[in-house]
Motif scaffolding. Structure first.
Motif, PDB file in Angstrom:
ATOM      1  N   MET A  93       0.838  -1.187   0.000  1.00  0.00           N
ATOM      2  CA  MET A  93       0.000   0.000   0.000  1.00  0.00           C
ATOM      3  C   MET A  93       0.880   1.247   0.000  1.00  0.00           C
ATOM      4  N   LEU A  94       0.473   2.244  -0.730  1.00  0.00           N
ATOM      5  CA  LEU A  94       1.188   3.522  -0.723  1.00  0.00           C
ATOM      6  C   LEU A  94       0.893   4.262   0.578  1.00  0.00           C
ATOM      7  N   SER A  95       1.889   4.975   1.088  1.00  0.00           N
ATOM      8  CA  SER A  95       1.676   5.756   2.297  1.00  0.00           C
ATOM      9  C   SER A  95       0.696   6.892   2.008  1.00  0.00           C
TER      10      SER A  95
ATOM     11  N   ARG B 135      -0.176   9.358  -1.742  1.00  0.00           N
ATOM     12  CA  ARG B 135      -1.383   9.157  -2.546  1.00  0.00           C
ATOM     13  C   ARG B 135      -1.985  10.490  -2.967  1.00  0.00           C
ATOM     14  N   MET B 136      -2.402  10.541  -4.204  1.00  0.00           N
ATOM     15  CA  MET B 136      -3.065  11.716  -4.749  1.00  0.00           C
ATOM     16  C   MET B 136      -4.559  11.550  -4.480  1.00  0.00           C
ATOM     17  N   ARG B 137      -5.183  12.586  -3.895  1.00  0.00           N
ATOM     18  CA  ARG B 137      -6.600  12.470  -3.561  1.00  0.00           C
ATOM     19  C   ARG B 137      -7.443  13.634  -4.084  1.00  0.00           C
TER      20      ARG B 137
ATOM     21  N   GLY C  69      -1.644   8.906  -8.291  1.00  0.00           N
ATOM     22  CA  GLY C  69      -3.076   8.648  -8.326  1.00  0.00           C
ATOM     23  C   GLY C  69      -3.382   7.633  -9.413  1.00  0.00           C
ATOM     24  N   PHE C  70      -4.507   6.967  -9.281  1.00  0.00           N
ATOM     25  CA  PHE C  70      -4.882   5.908 -10.217  1.00  0.00           C
ATOM     26  C   PHE C  70      -6.279   6.171 -10.758  1.00  0.00           C
TER      27      PHE C  70
ATOM     28  N   MET D 142       3.507   0.384  -7.946  1.00  0.00           N
ATOM     29  CA  MET D 142       3.992   1.753  -7.862  1.00  0.00           C
ATOM     30  C   MET D 142       4.742   2.000  -6.561  1.00  0.00           C
ATOM     31  N   ARG D 143       4.342   1.341  -5.494  1.00  0.00           N
ATOM     32  CA  ARG D 143       5.033   1.505  -4.213  1.00  0.00           C
ATOM     33  C   ARG D 143       6.511   1.165  -4.353  1.00  0.00           C
TER      34      ARG D 143
END
Length: 120
Positions: A1-3, A7-9, A44-45, A68-69
């Motif tokens: 998991m990305l931290s 993460r782009m939100r 971001g995804f 990606m991580r």
């Protein structure tokens, strides 16, 4: 998991990367990269309904997040990267997604470096 900080939100971040950023495409995915600021790189995804139902979309997104991580340290500081899955990502194996993600990142980072060389 990305931290959390990776993460782009926010929608504005996605728009900035997609509209103003460089783009590199592969059959299973497309990456968009823009550099803005000096903070930790964020990713971001985007996995649309064209990829499949909710279960398939979430599976593709989990795979991409995991891949990606491991590649986050390759991104320069201030990077906003959007990884958009194409419909073939639904049936792609993790190894294929990893290879195509590596190729797309290599291409987009090389383009960024060559454009930076031209500005010097």
């Amino acid at each position: 998991m990305l931290s959390r900080e990776s993460r782009m939100r926010r929608g504005e971040e996605f728009q900035a990367a997609i509209k103003r950023g460089k783009r590199a495409g592969r059959p299973t995915l497309v990456v968009h990269l823009v550099i803005s600021g000096d903070e930790t790189p964020r990713v971001g995804f985007v996995v649309s309904k064209a990829v499949g139902g909710a279960v398939i979309r979430n599976k593709v997104k989990r795979r991409l997040r995991h891949l990606m991580r491991e590649r986050l340290e390759r991104l320069p500081r201030g990077s906003l990267l959007v990884v958009r899955a194409n419909p073939p990502a639904a049936s792609a194996r993790s190894e294929q997604l990893a290879a195509e993600l590596d190729l797309a990142l290599d291409r987009i980072l090389r383009r960024r470096e060559s454009s930076m060389d031209g500005q010097r």
